[in-house]
Design a protein around this motif. Structure first.
Motif, PDB file in Angstrom:
ATOM      1  N   PHE A  37       0.825  -1.207   0.000  1.00  0.00           N
ATOM      2  CA  PHE A  37       0.000   0.000   0.000  1.00  0.00           C
ATOM      3  C   PHE A  37       0.864   1.264   0.000  1.00  0.00           C
ATOM      4  O   PHE A  37       0.449   2.296  -0.538  1.00  0.00           O
ATOM      5  CB  PHE A  37      -0.941  -0.009   1.199  1.00  0.00           C
ATOM      6  CG  PHE A  37      -1.913  -1.164   1.186  1.00  0.00           C
ATOM      7  CD1 PHE A  37      -2.525  -1.553   0.004  1.00  0.00           C
ATOM      8  CD2 PHE A  37      -2.200  -1.870   2.341  1.00  0.00           C
ATOM      9  CE1 PHE A  37      -3.411  -2.621  -0.030  1.00  0.00           C
ATOM     10  CE2 PHE A  37      -3.080  -2.939   2.324  1.00  0.00           C
ATOM     11  CZ  PHE A  37      -3.688  -3.320   1.133  1.00  0.00           C
ATOM     12  N   ALA A  38       2.060   1.181   0.594  1.00  0.00           N
ATOM     13  CA  ALA A  38       2.986   2.318   0.529  1.00  0.00           C
ATOM     14  C   ALA A  38       3.358   2.609  -0.919  1.00  0.00           C
ATOM     15  O   ALA A  38       3.353   3.773  -1.365  1.00  0.00           O
ATOM     16  CB  ALA A  38       4.235   2.026   1.356  1.00  0.00           C
ATOM     17  N   ILE A  39       3.671   1.561  -1.689  1.00  0.00           N
ATOM     18  CA  ILE A  39       4.047   1.746  -3.090  1.00  0.00           C
ATOM     19  C   ILE A  39       2.834   2.127  -3.932  1.00  0.00           C
ATOM     20  O   ILE A  39       2.934   2.922  -4.878  1.00  0.00           O
ATOM     21  CB  ILE A  39       4.707   0.463  -3.638  1.00  0.00           C
ATOM     22  CG1 ILE A  39       5.948   0.104  -2.795  1.00  0.00           C
ATOM     23  CG2 ILE A  39       5.107   0.647  -5.088  1.00  0.00           C
ATOM     24  CD1 ILE A  39       7.010   1.188  -2.759  1.00  0.00           C
ATOM     25  N   PHE A  40       1.676   1.600  -3.591  1.00  0.00           N
ATOM     26  CA  PHE A  40       0.441   1.950  -4.312  1.00  0.00           C
ATOM     27  C   PHE A  40       0.175   3.455  -4.191  1.00  0.00           C
ATOM     28  O   PHE A  40      -0.085   4.140  -5.194  1.00  0.00           O
ATOM     29  CB  PHE A  40      -0.711   1.135  -3.725  1.00  0.00           C
ATOM     30  CG  PHE A  40      -2.018   1.265  -4.476  1.00  0.00           C
ATOM     31  CD1 PHE A  40      -2.070   1.773  -5.773  1.00  0.00           C
ATOM     32  CD2 PHE A  40      -3.209   0.866  -3.884  1.00  0.00           C
ATOM     33  CE1 PHE A  40      -3.268   1.883  -6.456  1.00  0.00           C
ATOM     34  CE2 PHE A  40      -4.415   0.976  -4.556  1.00  0.00           C
ATOM     35  CZ  PHE A  40      -4.448   1.489  -5.844  1.00  0.00           C
ATOM     36  N   HIS A  41       0.258   3.981  -2.974  1.00  0.00           N
ATOM     37  CA  HIS A  41       0.014   5.414  -2.796  1.00  0.00           C
ATOM     38  C   HIS A  41       1.138   6.231  -3.425  1.00  0.00           C
ATOM     39  O   HIS A  41       0.893   7.320  -3.955  1.00  0.00           O
ATOM     40  CB  HIS A  41      -0.107   5.739  -1.307  1.00  0.00           C
ATOM     41  CG  HIS A  41      -0.623   7.124  -1.041  1.00  0.00           C
ATOM     42  ND1 HIS A  41      -1.775   7.618  -1.602  1.00  0.00           N
ATOM     43  CD2 HIS A  41      -0.116   8.147  -0.285  1.00  0.00           C
ATOM     44  CE1 HIS A  41      -1.976   8.868  -1.210  1.00  0.00           C
ATOM     45  NE2 HIS A  41      -0.981   9.210  -0.423  1.00  0.00           N
ATOM     46  N   LEU A  42       2.350   5.701  -3.385  1.00  0.00           N
ATOM     47  CA  LEU A  42       3.475   6.378  -4.038  1.00  0.00           C
ATOM     48  C   LEU A  42       3.195   6.544  -5.524  1.00  0.00           C
ATOM     49  O   LEU A  42       3.454   7.604  -6.108  1.00  0.00           O
ATOM     50  CB  LEU A  42       4.739   5.550  -3.800  1.00  0.00           C
ATOM     51  CG  LEU A  42       6.086   6.064  -4.307  1.00  0.00           C
ATOM     52  CD1 LEU A  42       7.213   5.461  -3.456  1.00  0.00           C
ATOM     53  CD2 LEU A  42       6.341   5.700  -5.769  1.00  0.00           C
ATOM     54  N   LEU A  43       2.640   5.507  -6.138  1.00  0.00           N
ATOM     55  CA  LEU A  43       2.380   5.546  -7.575  1.00  0.00           C
ATOM     56  C   LEU A  43       1.262   6.525  -7.916  1.00  0.00           C
ATOM     57  O   LEU A  43       1.408   7.368  -8.819  1.00  0.00           O
ATOM     58  CB  LEU A  43       2.023   4.135  -8.052  1.00  0.00           C
ATOM     59  CG  LEU A  43       1.847   3.926  -9.551  1.00  0.00           C
ATOM     60  CD1 LEU A  43       3.098   4.305 -10.301  1.00  0.00           C
ATOM     61  CD2 LEU A  43       1.474   2.468  -9.833  1.00  0.00           C
ATOM     62  N   THR A  44       0.145   6.448  -7.214  1.00  0.00           N
ATOM     63  CA  THR A  44      -0.954   7.374  -7.511  1.00  0.00           C
ATOM     64  C   THR A  44      -0.559   8.812  -7.175  1.00  0.00           C
ATOM     65  O   THR A  44      -0.896   9.745  -7.904  1.00  0.00           O
ATOM     66  CB  THR A  44      -2.220   6.990  -6.732  1.00  0.00           C
ATOM     67  OG1 THR A  44      -1.960   7.034  -5.319  1.00  0.00           O
ATOM     68  CG2 THR A  44      -2.685   5.595  -7.107  1.00  0.00           C
ATOM     69  N   HIS A  45       0.187   8.985  -6.080  1.00  0.00           N
ATOM     70  CA  HIS A  45       0.647  10.316  -5.692  1.00  0.00           C
ATOM     71  C   HIS A  45       1.553  10.913  -6.762  1.00  0.00           C
ATOM     72  O   HIS A  45       1.505  12.117  -7.030  1.00  0.00           O
ATOM     73  CB  HIS A  45       1.394  10.239  -4.356  1.00  0.00           C
ATOM     74  CG  HIS A  45       2.026  11.525  -3.926  1.00  0.00           C
ATOM     75  ND1 HIS A  45       3.339  11.848  -4.230  1.00  0.00           N
ATOM     76  CD2 HIS A  45       1.540  12.572  -3.214  1.00  0.00           C
ATOM     77  CE1 HIS A  45       3.621  13.024  -3.724  1.00  0.00           C
ATOM     78  NE2 HIS A  45       2.555  13.493  -3.111  1.00  0.00           N
ATOM     79  N   GLY A  46       2.381  10.067  -7.384  1.00  0.00           N
ATOM     80  CA  GLY A  46       3.252  10.572  -8.441  1.00  0.00           C
ATOM     81  C   GLY A  46       2.473  11.224  -9.563  1.00  0.00           C
ATOM     82  O   GLY A  46       2.908  12.227 -10.141  1.00  0.00           O
ATOM     83  N   PHE A  47       1.291  10.693  -9.872  1.00  0.00           N
ATOM     84  CA  PHE A  47       0.472  11.270 -10.939  1.00  0.00           C
ATOM     85  C   PHE A  47      -0.232  12.538 -10.478  1.00  0.00           C
ATOM     86  O   PHE A  47      -0.121  13.593 -11.119  1.00  0.00           O
ATOM     87  CB  PHE A  47      -0.545  10.228 -11.428  1.00  0.00           C
ATOM     88  CG  PHE A  47      -0.001   9.293 -12.451  1.00  0.00           C
ATOM     89  CD1 PHE A  47      -0.290   9.450 -13.787  1.00  0.00           C
ATOM     90  CD2 PHE A  47       0.823   8.245 -12.081  1.00  0.00           C
ATOM     91  CE1 PHE A  47       0.212   8.593 -14.746  1.00  0.00           C
ATOM     92  CE2 PHE A  47       1.335   7.370 -13.023  1.00  0.00           C
ATOM     93  CZ  PHE A  47       1.037   7.545 -14.355  1.00  0.00           C
ATOM     94  N   PHE A  48      -0.979  12.457  -9.372  1.00  0.00           N
ATOM     95  CA  PHE A  48      -1.785  13.641  -9.041  1.00  0.00           C
ATOM     96  C   PHE A  48      -0.939  14.784  -8.499  1.00  0.00           C
ATOM     97  O   PHE A  48      -1.254  15.949  -8.727  1.00  0.00           O
ATOM     98  CB  PHE A  48      -2.969  13.299  -8.130  1.00  0.00           C
ATOM     99  CG  PHE A  48      -2.667  12.748  -6.766  1.00  0.00           C
ATOM    100  CD1 PHE A  48      -2.090  13.510  -5.771  1.00  0.00           C
ATOM    101  CD2 PHE A  48      -3.038  11.435  -6.456  1.00  0.00           C
ATOM    102  CE1 PHE A  48      -1.861  12.998  -4.505  1.00  0.00           C
ATOM    103  CE2 PHE A  48      -2.815  10.912  -5.191  1.00  0.00           C
ATOM    104  CZ  PHE A  48      -2.220  11.700  -4.210  1.00  0.00           C
ATOM    105  N   LYS A  49       0.183  14.485  -7.815  1.00  0.00           N
ATOM    106  CA  LYS A  49       0.987  15.593  -7.313  1.00  0.00           C
ATOM    107  C   LYS A  49       1.822  16.216  -8.424  1.00  0.00           C
ATOM    108  O   LYS A  49       1.980  17.449  -8.466  1.00  0.00           O
ATOM    109  CB  LYS A  49       1.882  15.098  -6.175  1.00  0.00           C
ATOM    110  CG  LYS A  49       2.702  16.209  -5.496  1.00  0.00           C
ATOM    111  CD  LYS A  49       1.857  17.361  -4.984  1.00  0.00           C
ATOM    112  CE  LYS A  49       0.921  16.951  -3.868  1.00  0.00           C
ATOM    113  NZ  LYS A  49       1.573  16.478  -2.661  1.00  0.00           N
TER     114      LYS A  49
END
Length: 642
Positions: free
Chosen positions: A332-344
């Motif tokens: 889940f840490a990597i999952f949020h890292l991935l989605t965060h990379g797009f929206f941020k």
């Protein structure tokens, strides 16, 4: 196919070399070389993804040997790459988002005389980041680790003719070098304990080791390194100043890639942390503290880029908290890292678009009502805003909510940890909704706090003259693509637990842990807090007038504007004592070491001067000395004789 993985690094590295060595001759076309180099790595990364998906899950860890790198007695290190679900996830994030940012930069840096050099540094960064995530040993990872630090320094200080920018680059460089001591100590501990620094040997040794104290020490020094690179407490002070670089730098390095390298390090080192519960607990605590720290700071920032930087710090705190939960949180840490990379990244590019239309003004108090003048920027930024708030079905809902649920199941549902970490994650979601809605409403909604033609009253009130307009296609197109990712990426990856299953060859299979609260209760509480936070921001910054000049504010507000005085704390706890220690050592060196040496030299000089007086060249002086000597000998002889 996997034997060509080295080209992922070689292509952008070659692009950087061409752009730096070609000099001014490449000014007219060099930026397209940078774009093509990043795009070529993306295409190769997609081909590797297809090849990896064609294998059984048990065979999705592929090591590619390159050459014998170090052969120094007991230390033997082969340079090699590891292509697995974790590294390939980062490869695709770096190259996909990186290529979009390269395209955006073509227009954003169009009028900069050093645009070619800027793209060379971007390519250098991409090559270093890919080295970091593809390395099959901690030593090669460290090469990429230092490479991204160098590229970050060059890009933060790209406009180094401004003294503040040069100082910001120096600050980032120094803080990261302090953190790198942790990585160096970790390498020494690995070699001293396991006789190697490659992943397989170290992880197997950690799993078989019964020395919990050693593994705890190893986990903690790795955490020190991760805190510096990922701007986590107490080494987070550099991130806000790093916004001095061009906005595409903030989108690429300080939102999507480099600052997440610390999270990658912890997850990649999962076999070590899993065997060291104390190190895991400290990691979760660091993430929880940083989560709230960044959120509080973000509530008071009026600089649009620094508000986003505080948000990045806080969101990485979520990732670090998830990684600190152990095997249940790694994926889940990597999952949020991935989605965060797009929206941020999308929001940073949106901020750059706003700055482009507002003459590089970064003060949100001088914005307002920009949704009418910059419709595409408003829509794409809005997608990122809804994603970070966690509004369904946007990406943040699927990734951040999983971290909150896992935090409430931190140790299988027993003890104090799930209540503390779950509550922190839940409260953080509400604060995030407030400060990100504050940023969104202050920028795009409410009353217009700028004017196309200034009156005397406008000048007296500090209202700027601006003519906001939408950015060109090369800037808006990447923003649209990232907005689509902000909308749909999280849901696509979450279907059937697909992303967690994808990472299982690295993170391992983890049985489901029920939280201490029912999942529907956690989801409803999260959404309610998010809506409350957004409503409070709307009431204060959209429905009510926002002064162009910030009011003095409360003690907490003033502290948050000053990053909760973290620089003052660092100065008084680290820098000043270091200065005093250095001055004491210099004083001791001058007075004791140099003083002793100079004292001996002075004594010899005095003796030499005395002897020089005796050797004056006059015969009468020599005769007198001979007579005196004869007298002394006569006295001695007579004394002995008697």
């Amino acid at each position: 196919m996997f034997d060509a993985a080295w080209l992922l690094v070689a292509i952008p590295l070659a692009g950087a070399a061409v752009l730096l060595l070609a000099g001014r001759r490449a000014d007219g076309w060099g930026h397209w070389v940078g774009v093509l180099a990043s795009a070529a790595s993306l295409v190769l990364g997609l081909a590797l993804l297809v090849s990896l998906l064609g294998r059984d899950a048990a065979d999705r860890v592929v090591d590619v040997d390159l050459f014998r790198w170090i052969d120094a007695g007991p230390l033997v290190v082969d340079a090699g790459l590891r292509v697995d679900p974790l590294s390939l996830t980062f490869v695709l994030l770096v190259t996909f988002v990186g290529t979009l940012i390269h395209v955006y930069s073509v227009a954003y840096m169009e009028h900069d005389a050093d645009r070619r050099r800027f793209f060379a540094y971007l390519n250098l960064f991409v090559a270093a980041m890919l080295t970091l995530v593809l390395a099959d040993s901690y030593l090669l990872l460290f090469v990429g680790w230092e490479g991204v630090g160098l590229a970050s320094y060059l890009l933060i200080g790209f406009w180094n003719h401004v003294p503040a920018n040069a100082s910001a680059a120096n600050k980032a460089f120094v803080v990261n070098r302090v953190a790198d001591v942790g990585m160096i100590v970790a390498l020494m501990l690995m070699f001293a304990t396991f006789g190697a620094v490659d992943f397989d040997t170290v992880h197997a040794g950690a799993a078989a080791s019964t020395d919990t104290a050693l593994l705890t020490a190893l986990g903690l020094v790795l955490l020190v390194a991760a805190c510096g690179k990922s701007a986590q407490f107490p080494l987070q002070s550099w991130l806000g100043d790093a916004m001095a670089g061009p906005t595409p730098v903030s989108a690429l390095i300080h939102a999507a890639t480099m600052v997440t390298a610390g999270v990658y390090l912890v997850v990649r080192s999962g076999p070590i942390f899993t065997e060291a519960p104390v190190a895991l607990l400290v990691t979760a605590i660091v993430g929880a503290v940083t989560l709230l720290f960044g959120a509080v700071v973000g509530c008071a920032k009026d600089d649009v880029k620094k508000a986003l930087a505080a948000s990045t710090m806080s969101q990485i705190g979520y990732m670090m908290l998830a990684a600190g939960l152990g095997p249940i949180g790694y994926a889940f840490a990597i999952f949020h890292l991935l989605t965060h990379g797009f929206f941020k990244a999308g929001m940073f590019l949106g901020a750059g678009s706003v700055m482009h239309g507002m003459k590089d003004d970064v003060d949100m108090r001088r914005y307002g009502a920009l949704s009418t003048a910059m419709r595409v920027t408003w829509l794409t930024f809005g997608a990122g805003w809804l994603a970070i708030l966690g509004i369904p079905p946007f990406s943040g809902f699927w990734s951040k909510d999983k971290i909150i649920e896992s935090a409430f199941a931190a140790d299988g549902g027993h003890g104090w940890q799930p209540w503390v970490f779950g509550t922190v994650a839940l409260v953080g979601a509400g604060i995030t909704a407030f400060y990100m809605s504050r940023l969104f409403f202050m920028t795009f909604h409410g009353e217009r706090r700028w004017a196309t033609e200034l009156t005397a009253g406008d000048r007296e009130a500090g209202v700027p003259e601006r003519h906001p307009h939408e950015s060109p296609l090369l800037m808006t197109a990447p923003m649209v693509v990232l907005a689509v990712g902000s909308l749909g990426l999280g849901g696509a990856l979450a279907i059937g637990g697909g992303f967690a299953t994808w990472l299982e060859p690295v993170t391992g299979h983890v049985e489901h842990h029920d939280p201490v609260l029912p999942i529907p209760v956690i989801m409803v509480a999260t959404i309610v807090l998010v809506l409350v936070g957004a409503f409070l921001a709307w009431r204060q910054y959209a429905a009510a007038p926002v002064p162009v000049v910030a009011p003095r504010g409360s003690v907490l507000t003033r502290a948050a504007r000053a990053d909760l005085h973290q620089d003052a704390v660092n100065e008084n706890l680290v820098m000043r004592p270091g200065q005093y220690l250095t001055r004491s050592l210099v004083y001791g060196d001058k007075k004791v070491v140099d003083g002793g040496a100079m004292g001996v030299g002075g004594l010899l000089a005095v003796l030499g001067a005395g002897v020089q007086r005796l050797q004056n060249g006059y015969v009468r002086s020599y005769a007198a000395m001979m007579l005196a000597g004869f007298g002394v000998l006569l006295v001695v002889v007579l004394t002995v004789w008697n």
